[in-house]
Structure formats: C-alpha cells, structure tokens
Scaffold this active site. Structure first.
Site, mmCIF file in Angstrom:
data_model
loop_
_atom_site.group_PDB
_atom_site.id
_atom_site.type_symbol
_atom_site.label_atom_id
_atom_site.label_comp_id
_atom_site.label_asym_id
_atom_site.label_seq_id
_atom_site.Cartn_x
_atom_site.Cartn_y
_atom_site.Cartn_z
ATOM 1 C CG ASP A 58 7.239 1.786 5.456
ATOM 2 O OD1 ASP A 58 6.507 0.806 5.233
ATOM 3 O OD2 ASP A 58 7.774 2.467 4.551
ATOM 4 C CG ASN A 115 -1.147 -3.356 1.602
ATOM 5 O OD1 ASN A 115 -2.314 -3.071 1.848
ATOM 6 N ND2 ASN A 115 -0.159 -2.484 1.745
ATOM 7 N N GLY A 121 -2.059 -4.275 -3.257
ATOM 8 C CA GLY A 121 -0.995 -3.272 -3.200
ATOM 9 C C GLY A 121 0.271 -3.756 -2.520
ATOM 10 C CD GLN A 122 2.461 -9.145 -0.334
ATOM 11 O OE1 GLN A 122 1.460 -9.765 -0.708
ATOM 12 N NE2 GLN A 122 3.414 -9.694 0.400
ATOM 13 C CB SER A 123 5.424 -3.033 -3.072
ATOM 14 O OG SER A 123 5.740 -2.560 -1.778
ATOM 15 C CG HIS A 128 4.938 -6.345 5.070
ATOM 16 N ND1 HIS A 128 5.197 -7.059 3.924
ATOM 17 C CD2 HIS A 128 4.364 -5.183 4.659
ATOM 18 C CE1 HIS A 128 4.805 -6.367 2.867
ATOM 19 N NE2 HIS A 128 4.284 -5.225 3.284
ATOM 20 C CG LEU A 129 0.728 -7.732 10.478
ATOM 21 C CD1 LEU A 129 0.322 -7.996 11.933
ATOM 22 C CD2 LEU A 129 -0.455 -7.969 9.553
ATOM 23 C CG HIS A 130 1.811 -1.533 6.186
ATOM 24 N ND1 HIS A 130 2.742 -0.707 5.599
ATOM 25 C CD2 HIS A 130 1.605 -2.539 5.303
ATOM 26 C CE1 HIS A 130 3.083 -1.192 4.410
ATOM 27 N NE2 HIS A 130 2.402 -2.300 4.205
HETATM 28 P P1 5GP Z 1 3.638 -3.281 0.912
HETATM 29 O O1 5GP Z 1 3.447 -2.280 -0.200
HETATM 30 O O2 5GP Z 1 4.287 -4.533 0.397
HETATM 31 O O3 5GP Z 1 2.395 -3.541 1.714
HETATM 32 O O4 5GP Z 1 4.625 -2.599 1.950
HETATM 33 C C1 5GP Z 1 5.995 -2.614 1.809
HETATM 34 C C2 5GP Z 1 6.544 -1.490 2.650
HETATM 35 O O5 5GP Z 1 7.933 -1.703 2.809
HETATM 36 C C3 5GP Z 1 6.374 -0.108 2.028
HETATM 37 O O6 5GP Z 1 5.622 0.713 2.915
HETATM 38 C C4 5GP Z 1 7.804 0.392 1.859
HETATM 39 O O7 5GP Z 1 7.934 1.768 2.140
HETATM 40 C C5 5GP Z 1 8.583 -0.464 2.822
HETATM 41 N N1 5GP Z 1 9.953 -0.738 2.435
HETATM 42 C C6 5GP Z 1 10.388 -1.122 1.210
HETATM 43 N N2 5GP Z 1 11.708 -1.336 1.237
HETATM 44 C C7 5GP Z 1 12.116 -1.090 2.511
HETATM 45 C C8 5GP Z 1 13.385 -1.130 3.154
HETATM 46 O O8 5GP Z 1 14.417 -1.470 2.575
HETATM 47 N N3 5GP Z 1 13.418 -0.794 4.467
HETATM 48 C C9 5GP Z 1 12.290 -0.435 5.162
HETATM 49 N N4 5GP Z 1 12.431 -0.121 6.441
HETATM 50 N N5 5GP Z 1 11.077 -0.380 4.575
HETATM 51 C C10 5GP Z 1 10.989 -0.703 3.266
#
Ligand code: 5GP
Ligand code: ZN
Length: 142
Positions: A58, A115, A121-123, A128-130
C-alpha cells in the site's frame, strides 16, 4: 443498485446493469489505478504475482506490513462479484494466507479487510483485500 452510488460505479467500472451485454466502459477501466498497476503502467512494489492475482505494498501503509491483494480482472467491489468469481476469490484468500505466512505474520496474527462502498470506506473502485499486520490492531474500527 449496489451499495455504491450510480455515479461512483460508473466512474469505477462497468455499470452492473450492463454487465454481460457487450458494453465495455473503456474510459473508466483505463483510468482505474489498480488496473494500471496490474498492467504495469503504474509503479508498485509487487510482493506476489500470478496469472490472475497481484499483491503490492500500500502507498500509504497503516501498519508495518500493509499489502493490497487484487484480482487482475476489474471487479469494482465485493458487491459486484458474480457467482462464478468464487474460485478467484478463494484463491485471493489463499494468496493472502500464504503471503501472511511468508511475511512472518501468521504467528502473531494479522487482519484481512475488504472495504465496500462509501460507508465501508472504499476509496479505490477495484476490489482489493488489505493485509495488515506487524502491530496489534484495535477493534472495533472507527
Ligand atoms: P480502500 O480505501 O479503497 O479500501 O483502499 C485503497 C488503498 O489503496 C488505500 O489504502 C490507499 O493507500 C491505496 N492506494 C491508493 N492509490 C494507490 C497507488 O497508486 N498505489 C498503491 N500502492 N496504493 C494505493
Ligand atoms: Zn480496475
């Protein structure tokens, strides 16, 4: 309609109601940052790479170990999974388990998070899985 707003879904990927009807939202798929990483068009620190799955660090880690695991195929969110994505998702989970073991996280424990949508909180609109570990993680989440 899924948990996601219509505008968000259309910005993120192929609208659900048009799936399987020959409609391809090329603009949004080309714009998807995780699709770009999967195609090698954006740099990422890749820690696991196979035909239909990818894992990379991440950009903004929330714990000493923070990896994202994705299917290479564009799926906007968990809510957009089809019945026949079960095998792919099973392999994504097993890849997370193997990665956690390889990174030495399994003994102390770790967290796997998906998320979904605005309240989740999905951005980034590519499923994807964290994989988070390397420190005690509190519960419940904020
Ligand atoms: P979400 O908030 O959708 O569950 O998680 C998205 C994740 O993607 C966030 O933790 C954010 O830091 C990560 N992220 C966003 N843009 C990029 C990128 O360009 N490269 C990488 N490696 N991670 C990213
Ligand atoms: Zn994508």
């Amino acid at each position: 309609m899924s948990l996601l707003g219509r505008a968000q879904v259309e910005a993120w990927g192929q609208p659900k109601h048009l799936k399987g009807r020959g409609y391809v939202n090329n603009i949004s798929l080309q714009a998807c940052i995780f699709c770009k990483i999967a195609r090698g068009e954006l740099p990422a620190t890749v820690v696991h790479d196979e035909a239909d799955l990818l894992a990379f660090r991440d950009l903004s880690p929330q714990s000493p170990h923070h990896t994202l695991l994705i299917p290479r195929k564009h799926i906007a969110s968990l809510d957009d999974l089809d019945e026949d994505d079960g095998d792919l998702m099973g392999r994504l989970m097993l890849a997370a388990r193997d990665l956690a073991r390889r990174q030495g996280l399994a003994e102390a424990g770790y967290r796997l998070v998906a998320n979904v949508g605005a309240d989740g909180g999905q951005s980034v609109g590519h499923l994807h899985l964290h994989l988070l570990g390397g420190r005690p993680l509190s519960w419940p989440p904020g």
